[in-house]
Enzyme design. Structure first.
Site, mmCIF file in Angstrom:
data_model
loop_
_atom_site.group_PDB
_atom_site.id
_atom_site.type_symbol
_atom_site.label_atom_id
_atom_site.label_comp_id
_atom_site.label_asym_id
_atom_site.label_seq_id
_atom_site.Cartn_x
_atom_site.Cartn_y
_atom_site.Cartn_z
ATOM 1 N N ARG A 53 0.869 -1.177 0.000
ATOM 2 C CA ARG A 53 0.000 0.000 0.000
ATOM 3 C C ARG A 53 0.903 1.223 0.000
ATOM 4 O O ARG A 53 2.118 1.099 0.069
ATOM 5 C CB ARG A 53 -1.022 -0.005 1.146
ATOM 6 N N GLY A 54 0.270 2.404 -0.053
ATOM 7 C CA GLY A 54 1.066 3.617 -0.208
ATOM 8 C C GLY A 54 1.165 3.913 -1.705
ATOM 9 O O GLY A 54 1.503 3.018 -2.498
ATOM 10 N N ASP A 244 -1.706 10.839 -1.467
ATOM 11 C CA ASP A 244 -2.023 9.815 -2.472
ATOM 12 C C ASP A 244 -2.362 10.435 -3.815
ATOM 13 O O ASP A 244 -2.315 9.772 -4.844
ATOM 14 C CB ASP A 244 -3.172 8.948 -1.982
ATOM 15 N N ASN A 254 -5.166 12.640 1.071
ATOM 16 C CA ASN A 254 -4.327 11.724 1.856
ATOM 17 C C ASN A 254 -5.225 10.917 2.785
ATOM 18 O O ASN A 254 -6.447 11.099 2.820
ATOM 19 C CB ASN A 254 -3.279 12.525 2.644
HETATM 20 O O1 MRU Z 1 -4.439 3.228 2.266
HETATM 21 P P1 MRU Z 1 -2.944 3.318 2.228
HETATM 22 O O2 MRU Z 1 -2.251 2.695 3.372
HETATM 23 O O3 MRU Z 1 -2.406 2.898 0.886
HETATM 24 O O4 MRU Z 1 -2.742 4.868 2.384
HETATM 25 C C1 MRU Z 1 -1.847 5.551 1.684
HETATM 26 C C2 MRU Z 1 -0.845 6.086 2.550
HETATM 27 O O5 MRU Z 1 0.086 5.418 2.902
HETATM 28 C C3 MRU Z 1 -0.950 7.443 3.030
HETATM 29 O O6 MRU Z 1 -2.111 8.107 2.745
HETATM 30 C C4 MRU Z 1 0.300 8.185 2.698
HETATM 31 O O7 MRU Z 1 0.332 9.275 3.500
HETATM 32 C C5 MRU Z 1 0.444 8.566 1.258
HETATM 33 S S1 MRU Z 1 1.354 7.423 0.320
HETATM 34 C C6 MRU Z 1 3.027 7.881 0.557
#
Ligand code: MRU
Length: 362
Positions: A53-54, A244, A254
């Site tokens: 994820r991320g 994101d 985000n």
């Molecule tokens: O739902 P996720 O865990 O994929 O969420 C994304 C993130 O990790 C965060 O929103 C993050 O701050 C942005 S991605 C570097």
């Protein structure tokens, strides 16, 4: 970054030269498990079930998903089908679409028999570039941190609040929001990080705390609602998060809860920075609140909390009465006016259309 002295990225080509290894992030911090992806369907599942994820890591995984898919067939129809299926796995993070488009732009004009090798080369390039971009974000962010640390008279600790996980696990290496934190720590600035637990999946508690601990960075876990209180009492010198998807006008989408932190930061004159790589900018959108599709995930993530049970197994416990229902909005949008600055691989920009356009010369 290192795990117990061993250097890791969050995704890499296995020794066989074609399958792809990832760290199963649903098992952290309790278990460090490497999973092998051998089909594009497994890559799609790894993204949708959040083994990876991320935003940047999702993009890199999708690029390798294309490679795995092309091993079976490399015709246009197949390439388009797997691209669409991969893009549909997570709607909000824009790096996914960016990576798939980059793969398609390269592959579609090539003859079918040249596509597989070119795909692997491009996926590796996307990963290497992500690592380099995030290291540069760290360098620019470090300059921001140094200024705030100097303004504080270099006394006590530099207290930083972050939300979710925007560390090396969310990218290929280094991270976005955590990259300047690692660089500041390495430079001898006594950083201390307030880590929002980040319900419902607790990426802060599970991933950010694990990462920071492995690098020896001082940190404290707080519940999601504690940040405003800490800011009122002068215990936060700056906030920094990842994103994101960032609009061309500097609005920041985000993890859910980011917006409330930005509001509290503004009310308390605490600088609120967002760290992002260029591929996270959606140049097609100005109004994030209106135009960014917000992922709504299954209610199971809200109804249950995951952790270690008495037998030392990873398990979920239900926290909601069986007769109640929950909703699981995964992201929110922080308007540009609440963002002090965008820290990118090209430098620090004002969160505005002009600021971003200047940096990326569009
Ligand atoms: O739902 P996720 O865990 O994929 O969420 C994304 C993130 O990790 C965060 O929103 C993050 O701050 C942005 S991605 C570097």
């Amino acid at each position: 970054m290192e795990v117990d002295g061993v250097p890791y990225r969050s995704i890499w080509l296995a020794d066989d030269g074609w399958s792809v290894d990832i760290i199963d992030q649903t098992r952290l911090p309790h278990e460090f498990r490497v999973e092998k992806l051998t089909t594009w369907q497994q890559a799609a599942h790894a993204i949708s079930a959040m083994l990876v994820r991320g935003a940047p890591l999702i993009g890199a995984t999708a690029a390798y998903g294309i490679c795995l898919g092309l091993r079976k067939k490399a015709d246009n129809d197949h390439l388009k089908t797997i691209s669409e299926k991969l893009i549909a796995t997570r709607p909000t993070a824009v790096n996914l679409r960016w990576a798939i488009r980059a793969m398609q732009d390269l592959l579609l004009p090539l003859p079918e028999n040249a596509r597989l090798a070119a795909a692997y080369e491009k996926a590796a390039q996307i990963c290497d570039e992500d690592a380099a971009i995030n290291s540069a974000i760290g360098d620019h962010g470090l300059e921001v941190f140094k200024r705030i640390w100097e303004a504080k008279g270099k006394t006590g600790r530099l207290n930083i609040l972050t939300h979710c996980n925007a560390g090396w696990l969310a990218t290929v290496d280094w991270g976005t929001a955590l990259s300047p934190i690692y660089k500041a720590h390495n430079a001898g600035i006594p950083v201390h990080v307030w880590v929002d637990e980040t319900r419902p999946r607790n990426q802060g508690a599970h991933l950010t705390c694990w990462e920071l601990g492995k690098h020896g960075v001082d940190h404290t876990l707080i519940v999601d609602n504690a940040g405003g209180h800490l800011m009122q009492h002068g215990l936060v010198d700056l906030c920094i998060t990842g994103t994101d998807r960032t609009t061309a006008a500097g609005g920041v989408c985000n993890k859910i809860g980011t917006y409330l932190k930005a509001l509290a930061a503004r009310d308390n004159n605490v600088p609120f920075y967002v760290a992002l790589p260029g591929p996270t900018i959606d140049w097609e959108i100005d109004n994030g609140v209106k135009d960014i599709p917000i992922e709504v995930r299954g209610s199971h993530e809200v109804d249950y909390i995951q952790g270690l049970n008495g037998e030392g197994e990873i398990a979920g416990v239900r926290i909601l009465p069986s007769s109640s229902r929950s909703a699981n909005y995964a992201f929110d949008v922080t308007p540009a006016r609440l963002v002090t600055g965008l820290i990118t691989e090209r430098g620090v920009s004002e969160a505005s259309k002009t600021g971003l356009a200047k940096l990326y010369q569009r």
